[in-house]
Write a protein that holds these residues in place. Structure first.
Motif, mmCIF file in Angstrom:
data_model
loop_
_atom_site.group_PDB
_atom_site.id
_atom_site.type_symbol
_atom_site.label_atom_id
_atom_site.label_comp_id
_atom_site.label_asym_id
_atom_site.label_seq_id
_atom_site.Cartn_x
_atom_site.Cartn_y
_atom_site.Cartn_z
ATOM 1 N N VAL A 142 29.378 34.170 36.599
ATOM 2 C CA VAL A 142 30.545 34.717 35.902
ATOM 3 C C VAL A 142 31.654 33.689 35.716
ATOM 4 O O VAL A 142 32.758 34.032 35.279
ATOM 5 N N ASP B 257 35.594 40.404 38.138
ATOM 6 C CA ASP B 257 34.449 39.616 37.696
ATOM 7 C C ASP B 257 33.358 39.577 38.757
ATOM 8 O O ASP B 257 32.170 39.481 38.429
ATOM 9 N N ALA B 258 33.756 39.612 40.030
ATOM 10 C CA ALA B 258 32.771 39.501 41.108
ATOM 11 C C ALA B 258 33.283 40.217 42.347
ATOM 12 O O ALA B 258 34.493 40.279 42.608
ATOM 13 N N ARG C 162 23.464 40.896 39.066
ATOM 14 C CA ARG C 162 24.389 41.167 37.967
ATOM 15 C C ARG C 162 24.480 42.663 37.676
ATOM 16 O O ARG C 162 23.503 43.406 37.810
ATOM 17 N N LEU D 105 33.415 46.528 39.006
ATOM 18 C CA LEU D 105 33.050 45.325 38.260
ATOM 19 C C LEU D 105 33.048 45.575 36.765
ATOM 20 O O LEU D 105 32.679 46.653 36.297
ATOM 21 N N ARG D 106 33.445 44.561 36.006
ATOM 22 C CA ARG D 106 33.300 44.614 34.558
ATOM 23 C C ARG D 106 31.833 44.525 34.206
ATOM 24 O O ARG D 106 30.985 44.112 35.033
ATOM 25 N N GLY E 170 29.490 41.690 35.429
ATOM 26 C CA GLY E 170 30.024 41.170 36.681
ATOM 27 C C GLY E 170 28.942 40.952 37.726
ATOM 28 O O GLY E 170 27.790 41.387 37.574
#
Length: 249
Positions: free
Chosen positions: A36, A104-105, A247, A128-129, A132
């Motif tokens: 990411v 992001d993480a 992911r 998370l997005r 992410g």
């Protein structure tokens, strides 16, 4: 003692945890976040089960914007002393006090073996997005070395050590399969630090006095066999760092 009680026992030994536990190799932490990473933007990362901030500081040093989450107020207090300026929140992987799709993480160091995998995966997926990353990391002593193997036998195997030696970690929806890499390295430590490492383990924190006395005697026997350690010297303690990442679609 119930597993949940052990998982929240570390605040009783926050000082020993901070001194005795190792940090994480920078390359391993960078690998967790690699999927990411974006040029020109700081990553938004939550360190969950952050403890005294061993993993937090490694993520900060990579330039990320980090928040730390832990269920234990004493551990978070120690983290605020060790890693200045990082926002801290009380919470768990199953109940994160964080907004939807804002990160992001999410990373966990020495912590995923305590969680409810299905509930934690869903909750981490929520914060998370899309795209992410979930990163899991453990430092495990390398028992291929004789005195280290005897030290582990004296202390008793931890939940994390058993997990990594058997099935390995798993994640659930919404995450895809875990990738895995290992790093081998050494940490030089003195006898006082080794004793704090021993004292920071949940099985020892929660042990009754007779059990603790038996463990201490067994550790003393190992220490006496390591040249120079009992006389004020240092010893190289070998580790294998196991890192896993997955992911969110």
């Amino acid at each position: 003692m119930a597993r949940s009680e052990k998982s929240t026992s570390f605040g009783q030994a926050a000082s020993a945890y901070e001194s005795g536990r190792p940090g994480y190799p920078a390359d391993a932490v960078a690998w967790l976040l690699e999927p990411v990473r974006e040029e020109g933007r700081a990553l938004r990362v939550a360190d969950v089960g952050a403890g005294t901030g061993k993993l937090t500081r490694a993520v900060v040093e990579l330039g990320a914007d980090v928040v730390a989450v832990d269920p234990d107020a004493d551990m978070l207090a120690a983290l605020r002393e060790a890693v200045r300026g990082v926002p801290t929140f009380a919470g768990t992987a199953e109940h994160l006090p964080l907004p939807d799709a804002g990160l992001d993480a999410v990373v966990l160091g020495q912590a995923w073996h305590w969680v409810d995998v299905e509930a934690a995966s869903r909750e981490v997926g929520r914060v998370l997005r899309s795209g992410g990353s979930l990163g899991l990391i453990w430092n495990i002593r390398d028992d291929a070395v004789d005195w280290v193997r005897r030290l582990t036998a004296a202390m008793g195997g931890s939940n994390a050590e058993v997990l990594l030696a058997t099935t390995g970690p798993r994640v659930a929806e919404p995450f895809g399969p875990l990738e895995h890499r290992e790093w081998r390295w050494e940490r030089h430590l003195t006898l006082p630090v080794l004793r704090e490492l021993v004292s920071s383990r949940s099985d020892i924190i929660t042990a009754d006095p007779s059990t603790r006395e038996r463990i201490d005697a067994a550790v003393d026997e190992v220490v006496a066999s390591v040249p120079g350690l009992a006389d004020g010297g240092a010893v190289a303690l070998p580790y294998v760092t196991h890192a896993f990442r997955a992911r969110r679609p």
